[in-house]
Scaffold this motif. Structure first.
Motif, PDB file in Angstrom:
ATOM      1  N   LEU A  20       4.250  -0.607   7.065  1.00  0.00           N
ATOM      2  CA  LEU A  20       5.606  -0.392   6.568  1.00  0.00           C
ATOM      3  C   LEU A  20       5.696  -0.696   5.082  1.00  0.00           C
ATOM      4  CD1 LEU A  20       8.535   0.360   7.010  1.00  0.00           C
ATOM      5  CD2 LEU A  20       8.951  -1.980   7.819  1.00  0.00           C
ATOM      6  N   ALA A  21       5.096  -1.785   4.653  1.00  0.00           N
ATOM      7  CA  ALA A  21       5.106  -2.128   3.225  1.00  0.00           C
ATOM      8  C   ALA A  21       4.488  -0.999   2.409  1.00  0.00           C
ATOM      9  CB  ALA A  21       4.358  -3.442   2.993  1.00  0.00           C
ATOM     10  N   ALA A  22       3.383  -0.450   2.879  1.00  0.00           N
ATOM     11  CA  ALA A  22       2.716   0.645   2.165  1.00  0.00           C
ATOM     12  C   ALA A  22       3.611   1.884   2.113  1.00  0.00           C
ATOM     13  CB  ALA A  22       1.380   0.975   2.829  1.00  0.00           C
ATOM     14  N   GLN A  23       4.290   2.187   3.216  1.00  0.00           N
ATOM     15  CA  GLN A  23       5.174   3.352   3.248  1.00  0.00           C
ATOM     16  C   GLN A  23       6.341   3.210   2.281  1.00  0.00           C
ATOM     17  OE1 GLN A  23       4.516   6.228   5.117  1.00  0.00           O
ATOM     18  NE2 GLN A  23       2.613   5.074   5.238  1.00  0.00           N
ATOM     19  N   LEU A  24       6.766   1.981   2.058  1.00  0.00           N
ATOM     20  CA  LEU A  24       7.885   1.704   1.158  1.00  0.00           C
ATOM     21  C   LEU A  24       7.433   1.515  -0.292  1.00  0.00           C
ATOM     22  CD1 LEU A  24       9.703  -0.827   3.495  1.00  0.00           C
ATOM     23  CD2 LEU A  24      10.524   1.463   2.897  1.00  0.00           C
ATOM     24  N   ASN A  25       6.114   1.560  -0.511  1.00  0.00           N
ATOM     25  CA  ASN A  25       5.543   1.288  -1.836  1.00  0.00           C
ATOM     26  C   ASN A  25       5.899  -0.116  -2.329  1.00  0.00           C
ATOM     27  OD1 ASN A  25       4.200   3.796  -2.212  1.00  0.00           O
ATOM     28  ND2 ASN A  25       6.184   4.726  -2.650  1.00  0.00           N
ATOM     29  N   TRP A  26       5.917  -1.054  -1.398  1.00  0.00           N
ATOM     30  CA  TRP A  26       6.129  -2.456  -1.708  1.00  0.00           C
ATOM     31  C   TRP A  26       4.808  -3.178  -1.498  1.00  0.00           C
ATOM     32  CZ3 TRP A  26      10.967  -3.795   1.762  1.00  0.00           C
ATOM     33  CH2 TRP A  26      12.061  -3.044   1.332  1.00  0.00           C
ATOM     34  N   SER A  27       4.581  -4.238  -2.237  1.00  0.00           N
ATOM     35  CA  SER A  27       3.387  -5.034  -1.974  1.00  0.00           C
ATOM     36  C   SER A  27       3.578  -5.750  -0.633  1.00  0.00           C
ATOM     37  CB  SER A  27       3.159  -6.067  -3.084  1.00  0.00           C
ATOM     38  OG  SER A  27       4.146  -7.080  -3.037  1.00  0.00           O
ATOM     39  N   SER A  28       2.470  -5.970   0.045  1.00  0.00           N
ATOM     40  CA  SER A  28       2.549  -6.673   1.334  1.00  0.00           C
ATOM     41  C   SER A  28       3.162  -8.055   1.160  1.00  0.00           C
ATOM     42  CB  SER A  28       1.163  -6.802   1.963  1.00  0.00           C
ATOM     43  OG  SER A  28       0.703  -5.541   2.366  1.00  0.00           O
ATOM     44  N   SER A  29       2.779  -8.756   0.094  1.00  0.00           N
ATOM     45  CA  SER A  29       3.309 -10.112  -0.108  1.00  0.00           C
ATOM     46  C   SER A  29       4.816 -10.088  -0.342  1.00  0.00           C
ATOM     47  CB  SER A  29       2.587 -10.828  -1.245  1.00  0.00           C
ATOM     48  OG  SER A  29       2.772 -10.138  -2.454  1.00  0.00           O
ATOM     49  N   ASN A  30       5.301  -9.107  -1.095  1.00  0.00           N
ATOM     50  CA  ASN A  30       6.736  -8.988  -1.320  1.00  0.00           C
ATOM     51  C   ASN A  30       7.460  -8.737   0.008  1.00  0.00           C
ATOM     52  OD1 ASN A  30       9.234  -8.632  -2.788  1.00  0.00           O
ATOM     53  ND2 ASN A  30       8.957  -6.437  -2.543  1.00  0.00           N
ATOM     54  N   PHE A  31       6.921  -7.832   0.818  1.00  0.00           N
ATOM     55  CA  PHE A  31       7.544  -7.519   2.097  1.00  0.00           C
ATOM     56  C   PHE A  31       7.515  -8.727   3.033  1.00  0.00           C
ATOM     57  CE2 PHE A  31       7.313  -5.554   6.416  1.00  0.00           C
ATOM     58  CZ  PHE A  31       8.640  -5.164   6.463  1.00  0.00           C
ATOM     59  N   TYR A  32       6.385  -9.414   3.114  1.00  0.00           N
ATOM     60  CA  TYR A  32       6.289 -10.591   3.978  1.00  0.00           C
ATOM     61  C   TYR A  32       7.273 -11.676   3.541  1.00  0.00           C
ATOM     62  CZ  TYR A  32       1.939  -8.500   5.716  1.00  0.00           C
ATOM     63  OH  TYR A  32       0.999  -7.660   6.268  1.00  0.00           O
ATOM     64  N   ASN A  33       7.431 -11.849   2.217  1.00  0.00           N
ATOM     65  CA  ASN A  33       8.399 -12.831   1.717  1.00  0.00           C
ATOM     66  C   ASN A  33       9.821 -12.447   2.097  1.00  0.00           C
ATOM     67  OD1 ASN A  33       6.576 -14.623   0.565  1.00  0.00           O
ATOM     68  ND2 ASN A  33       6.548 -13.532  -1.392  1.00  0.00           N
ATOM     69  N   LYS A  34      10.140 -11.161   2.005  1.00  0.00           N
ATOM     70  CA  LYS A  34      11.474 -10.709   2.413  1.00  0.00           C
ATOM     71  C   LYS A  34      11.696 -10.958   3.903  1.00  0.00           C
ATOM     72  CE  LYS A  34      12.644  -7.256  -1.019  1.00  0.00           C
ATOM     73  NZ  LYS A  34      14.003  -7.752  -1.235  1.00  0.00           N
ATOM     74  N   LEU A  35      10.671 -10.701   4.709  1.00  0.00           N
ATOM     75  CA  LEU A  35      10.785 -10.976   6.140  1.00  0.00           C
ATOM     76  C   LEU A  35      10.991 -12.470   6.393  1.00  0.00           C
ATOM     77  CD1 LEU A  35       8.037  -8.724   7.768  1.00  0.00           C
ATOM     78  CD2 LEU A  35      10.491  -8.600   8.187  1.00  0.00           C
TER      79      LEU A  35
END
Length: 69
Positions: A20-35
């Motif tokens: 999902l992070a890749a599909q959104l063009n977000w870094s994995s760390s940014n996405f995990y932090n948001k979660l």
């Protein structure tokens, strides 16, 4: 609250958080932090829903009349 719902939809779609992070063009760390913080804007939630082929609906419902705004 939203983080748990995102995880549930990911599981239903058999997709990973990294996917999902890749599909959104977000870094994995940014996405995990948001979660972790459960910190998503409404715009981000709409984007996530689009990628996961679902609809995000945000509204207020009055408990006594069930009116939605």
């Amino acid at each position: 609250m939203m983080s748990e719902k995102i995880r549930l939809v990911l599981a239903k779609r058999n997709k990973s958080k990294a996917w999902l992070a890749a599909q959104l063009n977000w870094s994995s760390s940014n996405f995990y932090n948001k979660l972790k913080r459960d910190n998503f804007s409404e715009k981000e939630l709409v984007e996530i829903a689009k990628v996961l082929d679902c609809t995000f609906e945000a509204h207020f419902s009055l408990n006594d009349t069930n009116d939605k705004f």
